[in-house]
Structure formats: C-alpha cells, structure tokens
Scaffold this active site. Sequence first.
Site, PDB file in Angstrom:
ATOM      1  CG  ASP A  91      -1.918   1.136   1.144  1.00 24.31           C
ATOM      2  OD1 ASP A  91      -2.242   1.550   0.016  1.00 24.31           O
ATOM      3  OD2 ASP A  91      -2.363   1.633   2.192  1.00 24.31           O
ATOM      4  CB  SER A  92       0.531   4.281  -1.933  1.00 24.81           C
ATOM      5  OG  SER A  92      -0.791   4.635  -1.522  1.00 24.81           O
ATOM      6  N   GLY A 220     -11.408   3.635  -0.047  1.00 23.38           N
ATOM      7  CA  GLY A 220     -12.345   4.526   0.624  1.00 23.38           C
ATOM      8  C   GLY A 220     -13.646   3.880   1.038  1.00 23.38           C
ATOM      9  CG  ASP A 270      -5.958  -5.166   2.044  1.00 22.62           C
ATOM     10  OD1 ASP A 270      -6.580  -4.559   1.151  1.00 22.62           O
ATOM     11  OD2 ASP A 270      -5.630  -4.638   3.111  1.00 22.62           O
ATOM     12  CG  HIS A 339      -8.983 -20.545  13.262  1.00 24.90           C
ATOM     13  ND1 HIS A 339      -9.476 -21.704  12.686  1.00 24.90           N
ATOM     14  CD2 HIS A 339     -10.038 -19.686  13.314  1.00 24.90           C
ATOM     15  CE1 HIS A 339     -10.765 -21.543  12.441  1.00 24.90           C
ATOM     16  NE2 HIS A 339     -11.135 -20.332  12.804  1.00 24.90           N
TER      17      HIS A 339
END
Length: 375
Positions: A91-92, A220, A270, A339
């Site tokens: 990520d940026s 967003g 993610d 898990h």
Amino acid sequence: MFTIESRDPESKARAGILKTPHGDIPTPIFMPVGTAGTVKGILQRDLTDDMNAKIILGNTYHLYLRPGIDILKKAGGLHKFMSWRRPLLTDSGGYQVFSLTGNRKLTDEGAIFKSHIDGSRHIFTPENTIDIQRIIGADIMMAFDECAPWPCDYAYVKKSVALTHHWLDRAIIRYKETDPLWGAEQLLFPIVQGGTFDDLRKESAEKTALAGLEGNAIGGLSVGEPAEEMYRIIEIVNEILPDDKPRYLMGVGTPVNLLEAIDRGIDMFDCVMPTRNGRNGMLFTSEGTLNMRNKKWADDFSPIDSEGPSAVSTMYSKAYLRHLIISGENLGAQIASIHNLGFYLKLVEEARERIKEGNFKKWKNSMIKKLSERL
RNA sequence: GGGGAGAUACCAAAGCGGCCAACUGGGGCAGACUGUAAAUCUGCUGGCGAAUGCCUUCGUAGGUUCGAAUCCUGCUCUCCCCA
C-alpha cells in the site's frame, strides 16, 4: 497478466489467475496484511506451508519509517529482507492519510506526515511513494491516494477525488520513467475514490479505467459506512472498471463482505481483521464468529473449528485457546491469527471452486447464513 | 510478658465526620475492531430495577453525632519490634 478462467452464471463472480514475477495468484484471493514486513505474530513458513497464502501486503509508510529505505535498499528489497519468495503488494500510505488524520497535512504536492514513532516530519508524494515502492520491490504497487473519511460532505469528497486523480497522473508518469531495481516487473494499481456519492464514484472509476493499468482498486470503503452502501458503490464502480483486469477492494472485510463483493465482481481483498481480531480473541469459524474470551468456552474441549481451515484449527481446543488468550500468552494470538487467516484463505479458495463449478450463488447464500451466526 | 501498627468489596490498596456504594490497579464479565499509531480500546464489576431510586455494606458488639468506613469504648484476629 490477468486471465479469467470462468464466470459464475448467476452473479458477476469470476475466477482468474493473475501472473506476477513471484508467482501466480488465483482469484478471488485474500491477501494477509503484513504492514511492517511481518504478518503480525506469524512465521513466513506458516503462511506458505500451512495456509498457502499466495500474496501478502506491506506498507510503504511503515517500512519507510522503519527500517527505512536505506536498509531496504541494502537488503535488496523486501522479498529478500523478510525471506518471502511469493508475491508482495505494498500500500502506498494512502490509508495513513486517513488513519493518521491529525498527524498529517494535505497539500496539492502531497501529504506531510508527522511520524507516529518519533514525531519527525516527512512528505509523501505520488512520485516518492513510487520511488519507495521501487526500493521495496513489491510485485504490485499502489498509487498514492486520499482515502476520505465517512461520513464526509460532497464538496470535500469532490475535491478529494480531484486530488487523488491529480496524484494518479503524476504517479503514472513516475512509474513509466522508472524501472524496477530488483529485476522483477512491478505493476501499478490506481485507486477509485468518491465516498458514497454515486456520481463521484462514476467519475473516479472512469478516470481510473482510462489510465489503462494492469489492475484497479477500489478504496475509501469500509471506513464506517453501512455495508449496503459499500455494496451499492461496488456495483456502480465495477460496471465501469474494465472487466478483463483484476479488481481489488481495499481493506475489506468481514467474511460476509468478501462473499458479497465476490458476487459483485471483486477479485482481490486485504484486511487486518483476521489477524487483529484474532489477537483480540475474535475467531471466525465455519459455525460463525465467536469471542474466544467468553466464559462459555472455558470447558469446551471441541476443536477451534472442526472443519479445520488450518492445521491449528483441529489441533487445539477452544478451551485451550481461551486459556492462552485470557492469560495473554503469545501463542494464543498466534494460533488465533493462523486459524483466522486459514479461514479467510479457505473461504475465498472455496468461492473460487464454486465459481468454477458454476454454483457460487447458491453456495454463497447458504454460507452467509452460517457466517452471520454469533456463537 | 512489654511496646507499636493494622483489619475497607474477589485480591491489592486509597479514603480518616456529610460531596462514599466507596479513588486506583489487578482479576472477573461483556462489547468493539474492515488498504494495522492496535497482542489494543470501551463498558460493567454489593443486591433489586429500564431508570429517578430503594435496600444491605468498610473485622465485631456497643456508643457519640442531625449524620460514621472515618470519632470513642469493649471484644476478636493479624503483623512488627523488644524480652
């Protein structure tokens, strides 16, 4: 390169393969978050051997502050530094524009951050976040964006979208004028913004599509808005984003969120939820979610999850895991994280199988019922 | 045997006439967590009640006072020092 293998007849869901220099990524895929060069509490070996994670995330902001780009450069990039041979996505720092509000200032040029570690001042721009991500060497880099909060008024989001696309244009220029440092091609994904405003989302999706990059992300969302709003926005945006490129829904989400988004044509996810919530005692199981700290598990010697999404799920009992978590033992956080990640990975893997079988929709509906159970 | 200190809710520990059903920790119980400033945060934790509230509590039995966890007396127990 992204190839779609099959599509579900009753939904927008698709199964595909995204090829990267460090390996193929079957989609839909869930990417465990490893912000600081570690999926918290979990060995790389467990991620590969036990859970078969295909790709994990790193974060530009955190890695830039620590260990810093000099060390990463000397290390030969993040893959080598952390001994991870599979694909990486970074990520940026755009999310930190959102989460570190109060510690940062936005300008047209970029975002000025005050380090959460030592208070030092740093600037992130579309250009230098590409440069840093070149040093990190992730297979997929994200464009620097502004993740606007929710709720947020129209005028603000409109400006925010304009800024994000201004930044995107600059990021693409930098992307094109620079090369990978470590010999492996790096993709750049742009990010659709626009809050919960349909017209802004459309505008942003159109500009994003026009950039013609190898994959596209939606950002967003899952910042506090109701899930139904998120689903609606996904539908609007996915109508516009190219069908033949992977679509990445950033930061999402709950198991139910994942299935609903896959249904609407999302390929990549993610989220910190499986690891963070796991550390905090919340378990996602095939029976539903449960708070492992609750007293009722104290003498429940049944497996954590009898369907066994990971090796630890059947190896240890609820009573034992509760004991570890209640006692603050490291191993408790570790088992819970493994898990939960196993559960997420298996969930999207099964979604992929169902899509290929052509019965995703039916399976999804039955799963959502189970997943909504609170044990 | 002599001298001293102390007994507060599950534990530790504040409070030393009314603002005390009692600070604060711990423990316990529950909740939150979505591109990780998070192995973190929030609430509750004498009983009954949705709640204003009512009832029972600060070793124990009395007493002083309009009013006591707080002052006085007896008793019980604990700890420390000296013999």
